[in-house]
Design an enzyme around this catalytic site. Sequence first.
Site, PDB file in Angstrom:
ATOM      1  N   ALA A 151      -0.556   7.464  -4.008  1.00 41.96           N
ATOM      2  CA  ALA A 151      -1.250   7.341  -5.286  1.00 41.96           C
ATOM      3  C   ALA A 151      -1.949   8.680  -5.530  1.00 41.96           C
ATOM      4  O   ALA A 151      -2.162   9.453  -4.589  1.00 41.96           O
ATOM      5  CB  ALA A 151      -2.264   6.213  -5.201  1.00 41.96           C
ATOM      6  N   GLY A 172       1.015   5.070  -1.294  1.00 43.11           N
ATOM      7  CA  GLY A 172       1.707   4.406  -2.405  1.00 43.11           C
ATOM      8  C   GLY A 172       3.175   4.780  -2.491  1.00 43.11           C
ATOM      9  O   GLY A 172       3.992   3.990  -2.977  1.00 43.11           O
ATOM     10  N   GLU A 193       4.857   2.578  -0.109  1.00 48.48           N
ATOM     11  CA  GLU A 193       4.794   1.211  -0.648  1.00 48.48           C
ATOM     12  C   GLU A 193       5.812   1.013  -1.777  1.00 48.48           C
ATOM     13  O   GLU A 193       6.429  -0.044  -1.890  1.00 48.48           O
ATOM     14  CB  GLU A 193       3.365   0.927  -1.129  1.00 48.48           C
TER      15      GLU A 193
HETATM   16  C1  HXC Z   1      -2.879  13.995  -5.578  1.00 47.21           C
HETATM   17  C2  HXC Z   1      -1.712  15.358  -4.171  1.00 47.21           C
HETATM   18  C3  HXC Z   1      -1.397  14.263  -3.347  1.00 47.21           C
HETATM   19  C4  HXC Z   1      -1.876  12.968  -3.734  1.00 47.21           C
HETATM   20  C5  HXC Z   1      -0.526  16.025  -2.494  1.00 47.21           C
HETATM   21  N1  HXC Z   1      -1.149  16.427  -3.600  1.00 47.21           N
HETATM   22  N2  HXC Z   1      -0.667  14.722  -2.301  1.00 47.21           N
HETATM   23  N3  HXC Z   1      -2.439  15.220  -5.280  1.00 47.21           N
HETATM   24  N4  HXC Z   1      -2.610  12.909  -4.851  1.00 47.21           N
HETATM   25  N5  HXC Z   1      -1.601  11.881  -3.047  1.00 47.21           N
HETATM   26  C6  HXC Z   1      -1.251  17.769  -4.152  1.00 47.21           C
HETATM   27  C7  HXC Z   1      -2.193  18.630  -3.319  1.00 47.21           C
HETATM   28  O1  HXC Z   1      -3.532  18.406  -3.701  1.00 47.21           O
HETATM   29  C8  HXC Z   1      -1.712  20.009  -3.665  1.00 47.21           C
HETATM   30  O2  HXC Z   1      -2.216  20.357  -4.938  1.00 47.21           O
HETATM   31  C9  HXC Z   1      -0.201  19.815  -3.831  1.00 47.21           C
HETATM   32  O3  HXC Z   1      -0.007  18.428  -4.043  1.00 47.21           O
HETATM   33  C10 HXC Z   1       0.555  20.224  -2.580  1.00 47.21           C
HETATM   34  O4  HXC Z   1      -0.008  19.514  -1.469  1.00 47.21           O
HETATM   35  P1  HXC Z   1      -0.478  20.251  -0.127  1.00 47.21           P
HETATM   36  O5  HXC Z   1      -1.430  19.327   0.537  1.00 47.21           O
HETATM   37  O6  HXC Z   1      -0.939  21.635  -0.398  1.00 47.21           O
HETATM   38  O7  HXC Z   1       0.906  20.310   0.668  1.00 47.21           O
HETATM   39  P2  HXC Z   1       1.105  20.310   2.244  1.00 47.21           P
HETATM   40  O8  HXC Z   1       0.091  21.168   2.911  1.00 47.21           O
HETATM   41  O9  HXC Z   1       2.548  20.614   2.463  1.00 47.21           O
HETATM   42  O10 HXC Z   1       0.818  18.808   2.710  1.00 47.21           O
HETATM   43  C11 HXC Z   1       1.687  17.768   2.242  1.00 47.21           C
HETATM   44  C12 HXC Z   1       1.022  16.401   2.537  1.00 47.21           C
HETATM   45  C13 HXC Z   1      -0.384  16.393   1.953  1.00 47.21           C
HETATM   46  C14 HXC Z   1       0.972  16.155   4.040  1.00 47.21           C
HETATM   47  C15 HXC Z   1       1.899  15.306   1.906  1.00 47.21           C
HETATM   48  O11 HXC Z   1      -0.313  16.811   0.577  1.00 47.21           O
HETATM   49  C16 HXC Z   1      -1.077  15.081   2.014  1.00 47.21           C
HETATM   50  O12 HXC Z   1      -1.552  14.648   3.070  1.00 47.21           O
HETATM   51  N6  HXC Z   1      -1.193  14.411   0.840  1.00 47.21           N
HETATM   52  C17 HXC Z   1      -1.927  13.172   0.719  1.00 47.21           C
HETATM   53  C18 HXC Z   1      -1.154  12.042   1.341  1.00 47.21           C
HETATM   54  C19 HXC Z   1      -1.936  10.734   1.289  1.00 47.21           C
HETATM   55  O13 HXC Z   1      -3.044  10.629   1.890  1.00 47.21           O
HETATM   56  N7  HXC Z   1      -1.415   9.750   0.561  1.00 47.21           N
HETATM   57  C20 HXC Z   1      -2.049   8.443   0.430  1.00 47.21           C
HETATM   58  C21 HXC Z   1      -2.881   8.424  -0.797  1.00 47.21           C
HETATM   59  S1  HXC Z   1      -3.756   6.916  -0.937  1.00 47.21           S
HETATM   60  P3  HXC Z   1      -2.877  21.800  -5.207  1.00 47.21           P
HETATM   61  O14 HXC Z   1      -3.392  21.677  -6.605  1.00 47.21           O
HETATM   62  O15 HXC Z   1      -3.912  21.992  -4.175  1.00 47.21           O
HETATM   63  O16 HXC Z   1      -1.717  22.747  -5.061  1.00 47.21           O
HETATM   64  C22 HXC Z   1      -2.643   5.851  -1.543  1.00 47.21           C
HETATM   65  C23 HXC Z   1      -3.179   4.471  -1.793  1.00 47.21           C
HETATM   66  C24 HXC Z   1      -2.206   3.624  -2.482  1.00 47.21           C
HETATM   67  O17 HXC Z   1      -1.510   6.137  -1.761  1.00 47.21           O
HETATM   68  C25 HXC Z   1      -2.859   2.374  -3.033  1.00 47.21           C
HETATM   69  C26 HXC Z   1      -3.592   2.582  -4.297  1.00 47.21           C
HETATM   70  C27 HXC Z   1      -3.942   1.315  -5.020  1.00 47.21           C
END
Ligand code: HXC
Length: 269
Positions: A74, A119, A122
């Site tokens: 998400a 998400g 999911e």
């Molecule tokens: C918003 C995101 C994002 C996310 C990545 N980005 N994931 N933006 N939401 N979920 C953005 C980063 O901020 C960054 O933007 C760009 O994408 C590239 O990501 P990086 O982190 O720089 O890339 P990298 O170092 O290669 O790492 C990749 C990654 C990491 C391991 C996938 O991005 C990461 O851990 N993302 C979050 C994953 C996560 O926690 N997902 C679960 C979310 S909670 P900028 O602007 O800095 O370039 C969820 C709940 C669901 O999903 C239920 C809800 C109801």
Amino acid sequence: MHFKEYSSLLIVQQDTIVTVTLNRPVALNALSSQVIDELDHVLDIVGAAIAGGAWPCRGMIITGAGEKAFAAGADIREMTGMSPDQAWAYSTRMQALTLKLESLPVPVIAAVNGFALGGGCELAMACDFIYAATRAAFGQPEVSLGLVPGFGGSVRMQQRMGLARARELLYTGQRITADEAHRLGLVNALFDSQEALLTGARRTLLMIAGQSPTAVAAVKSTMRRVEGHSTSRGLEIEAESFREAFRTADMQEGTRAFLAKEKPAFPGC
Ligand code: HXC
């Protein structure tokens, strides 16, 4: 079928297969409200077209743009400003989308080409099954954000791989490789490249498209309806479905063609 121009999705129709590509590569295809609204719109169009009886779509692939991600979850930026009630609405909105995906009368394959986290994982689990590129990675990292899964992960992860393994993944927030996901039963098949992944998904959907569409739809809905029921109730539901199959022209045609040693031409009703 006519799809509008979407800002976060790419839609390609080839034969009777619709490929939906999540297209926000700058945010690793994170599932913003806009992505969810657009996906919902696509499912409505496909559902309505099939309900019209023409079966213009016989299968769907959901994948991610770029080499790096299916969907990295998400949209965390969007979530930070939410009140608890807004978070609840966000969760139920996406859950409704996953239910809509599951009730689509055609198979949907998640072709996971990179990160499928939170998400993203999911969404993939709400598809009928998952194919993955070998570089893909899966996980539910919500606990690392102080969150819990909100798009169905606490329900579908244990359905896919069993309670104990799902607990381990959800409690640790650990990321697993495509290989490990394959071993755990989350992924059906692995492919060496993105191209091979999409070709493999298309090949399977075309194979399914050669079957009776009413029977495939009935199998999909029966398998969903038996979920959570006792064996005896599940078998009752199956027998009801079996009875309904005997009302279809597809059943008449399939059995006739077999006995005549011909290829069936299913009318789809
Ligand atoms: C918003 C995101 C994002 C996310 C990545 N980005 N994931 N933006 N939401 N979920 C953005 C980063 O901020 C960054 O933007 C760009 O994408 C590239 O990501 P990086 O982190 O720089 O890339 P990298 O170092 O290669 O790492 C990749 C990654 C990491 C391991 C996938 O991005 C990461 O851990 N993302 C979050 C994953 C996560 O926690 N997902 C679960 C979310 S909670 P900028 O602007 O800095 O370039 C969820 C709940 C669901 O999903 C239920 C809800 C109801």
